[in-house]
Scaffold this motif. Structure first.
Motif, mmCIF file in Angstrom:
data_model
loop_
_atom_site.group_PDB
_atom_site.id
_atom_site.type_symbol
_atom_site.label_atom_id
_atom_site.label_comp_id
_atom_site.label_asym_id
_atom_site.label_seq_id
_atom_site.Cartn_x
_atom_site.Cartn_y
_atom_site.Cartn_z
ATOM 1 N N THR A 59 0.498 2.085 7.639
ATOM 2 C CA THR A 59 0.652 2.716 6.192
ATOM 3 C C THR A 59 0.755 4.249 6.211
ATOM 4 O O THR A 59 1.658 4.622 5.159
ATOM 5 N N PRO A 60 0.285 4.990 6.874
ATOM 6 C CA PRO A 60 0.366 6.526 6.676
ATOM 7 C C PRO A 60 1.825 6.892 6.787
ATOM 8 O O PRO A 60 2.631 7.566 5.904
ATOM 9 N N TYR A 61 2.502 6.437 7.778
ATOM 10 C CA TYR A 61 3.991 6.480 8.187
ATOM 11 C C TYR A 61 4.973 6.104 7.071
ATOM 12 O O TYR A 61 5.834 6.772 6.555
ATOM 13 N N ALA A 62 4.545 4.946 6.504
ATOM 14 C CA ALA A 62 5.262 4.308 5.415
ATOM 15 C C ALA A 62 5.093 4.962 4.302
ATOM 16 O O ALA A 62 6.056 5.063 3.389
ATOM 17 N N VAL A 63 3.906 5.590 4.031
ATOM 18 C CA VAL A 63 3.534 6.189 2.565
ATOM 19 C C VAL A 63 4.563 7.407 2.522
ATOM 20 O O VAL A 63 5.149 7.858 1.349
ATOM 21 N N ARG A 64 4.919 8.103 3.819
ATOM 22 C CA ARG A 64 5.541 9.362 3.785
ATOM 23 C C ARG A 64 7.099 8.935 3.428
ATOM 24 O O ARG A 64 7.665 9.688 2.907
ATOM 25 N N LEU A 76 1.022 -1.274 0.118
ATOM 26 C CA LEU A 76 0.099 -0.095 -0.077
ATOM 27 C C LEU A 76 0.884 1.096 0.225
ATOM 28 O O LEU A 76 0.383 2.169 -0.829
ATOM 29 N N ALA A 77 1.907 1.296 0.866
ATOM 30 C CA ALA A 77 2.888 2.516 0.870
ATOM 31 C C ALA A 77 3.648 2.650 -0.508
ATOM 32 O O ALA A 77 3.749 3.852 -0.873
ATOM 33 N N THR A 78 3.979 1.633 -1.176
ATOM 34 C CA THR A 78 4.829 1.724 -2.111
ATOM 35 C C THR A 78 3.956 2.491 -3.219
ATOM 36 O O THR A 78 4.313 3.367 -4.074
ATOM 37 N N VAL A 79 2.690 1.515 -3.544
ATOM 38 C CA VAL A 79 1.717 2.222 -4.534
ATOM 39 C C VAL A 79 1.338 3.697 -4.254
ATOM 40 O O VAL A 79 1.549 4.622 -5.116
ATOM 41 N N LEU A 80 0.846 3.927 -3.194
ATOM 42 C CA LEU A 80 0.323 5.354 -2.782
ATOM 43 C C LEU A 80 1.683 6.284 -2.605
ATOM 44 O O LEU A 80 1.206 7.605 -3.449
ATOM 45 N N GLY A 81 2.664 5.829 -2.405
ATOM 46 C CA GLY A 81 3.895 6.880 -2.305
ATOM 47 C C GLY A 81 4.272 7.241 -3.892
ATOM 48 O O GLY A 81 4.603 8.364 -3.995
ATOM 49 N N CYS A 82 4.364 6.241 -4.573
ATOM 50 C CA CYS A 82 4.564 6.469 -6.067
ATOM 51 C C CYS A 82 3.629 7.577 -6.667
ATOM 52 O O CYS A 82 3.951 8.427 -7.458
#
Length: 301
Positions: A172-177, A114-120
């Protein structure tokens, strides 16, 4: 055009001494010594995973059958002694690792994906990026323990799935950042601008141009999320908002046997050491792999 076509950087960004940090074999393959260090670091964790998978068949006694006196010391009848009900500590230890490791792996994979997709996507789409950032700011303000307790207690039936869902939502939020911070410089690279000029779709740019160049970040993130998931599940088990007695769970064993630690220390020390060795081993292995990937990326011509 890909990241491999972009020069490694100016001398100020990639010092001449950097290649000496990585000894590579033929065709740029990592040296055997580096692989050996990684294997040595992860070996204890892999051994615990193997024991967790085969534990139910290796256990000498049934899971819930009393075989000794309560808090009996280690002896012939029970290698690690008995717990608060006289059950074999070693047998329960062998039964209790599969659910913890499986749950931590599920959380780490879900959060990392989730974090990889949302972050990109966030660094390529300003509106989405602002929305993700605001949502992350709100969720990060919520204390993790309180959030896990709220979600787990509100979940119908509670249990492991409630803890898993809470850990994914709050992690997930912290990982997205983290992913977005690593992807932001890449989003301004020439190969991304070229793909945008060609009219490539946002999904193509995110998954084919950005993601391959975030391997070290994603690898390190997965290792950290796995270790954090081990601690989250263990904390939930200790607080009894996850697995419930008479389940065999390492954290639950620590809580149940804490009153008798002076009578049979192994009832508490054995599951505690298993949790610590699992987390430390995978953390060291992840750090080793990610740091090696980062050094290789810097020295690629």
């Amino acid at each position: 055009m890909s990241a491999a076509d972009v020069p490694a950087g100016t001398p100020a960004e990639a010092p001449a001494e950097a290649p000496a940090e990585v000894s590579a074999g033929p065709a740029g393959r990592p040296a055997a010594g580096s692989r050996g260090r990684t294997l040595r670091r992860i070996a204890p964790g892999l051994l615990l995973v193997l024991l967790a998978l085969t534990g139910p068949w290796l256990a000498a006694h049934p899971l819930d059958a009393p075989v000794t006196a309560p808090y009996a010391a280690a002896g012939d009848g029970a290698v690690l002694g008995g717990d608060q009900l006289g059950r074999d500590v070693l047998s329960r230890l062998l039964h209790g690792g599969s659910a913890l490791i499986g749950g931590a792996l599920l959380i780490a994979v879900a959060v990392t994906l989730l974090a990889t997709v949302l972050g990109c996507f966030a660094v390529l789409h300003p509106t989405l990026g602002r929305a993700v950032e605001r949502a992350a700011d709100v969720l990060i303000l919520l204390p993790p323990v309180l959030g896990i307790m709220l979600i787990a207690l509100a979940w119908p039936g509670g249990g492991r799935w409630a803890v898993t869902a809470a850990a994914v939502v709050l992690g997930t939020p912290y990982a997205v950042r983290i992913v977005a911070s690593a992807a932001a410089p890449l989003a301004r690279a020439g190969y991304v601008e070229a793909a945008t000029a060609r009219g490539e779709r946002l999904s193509y740019i995110a998954l084919r141009e950005l993601l391959p160049n975030l391997r070290s970040t994603v690898l390190a993130l997965f290792g950290l999320r796995f270790v954090e998931a081990v601690y989250v599940i263990s904390m939930a088990g200790f607080l009894q908002i996850g697995p419930q007695p008479p389940a065999a769970d390492w954290a639950l064993m620590v809580r149940e046997n804490a009153p008798g630690i002076l009578l049979n220390p192994w009832a508490v020390l054995a599951p505690s050491l298993a949790i610590a060795v699992l987390a430390i081993s995978f953390n060291l292995a992840s750090a080793s792999r990610s740091s090696r990937s980062s050094r290789k990326a810097v020295t690629t011509p």
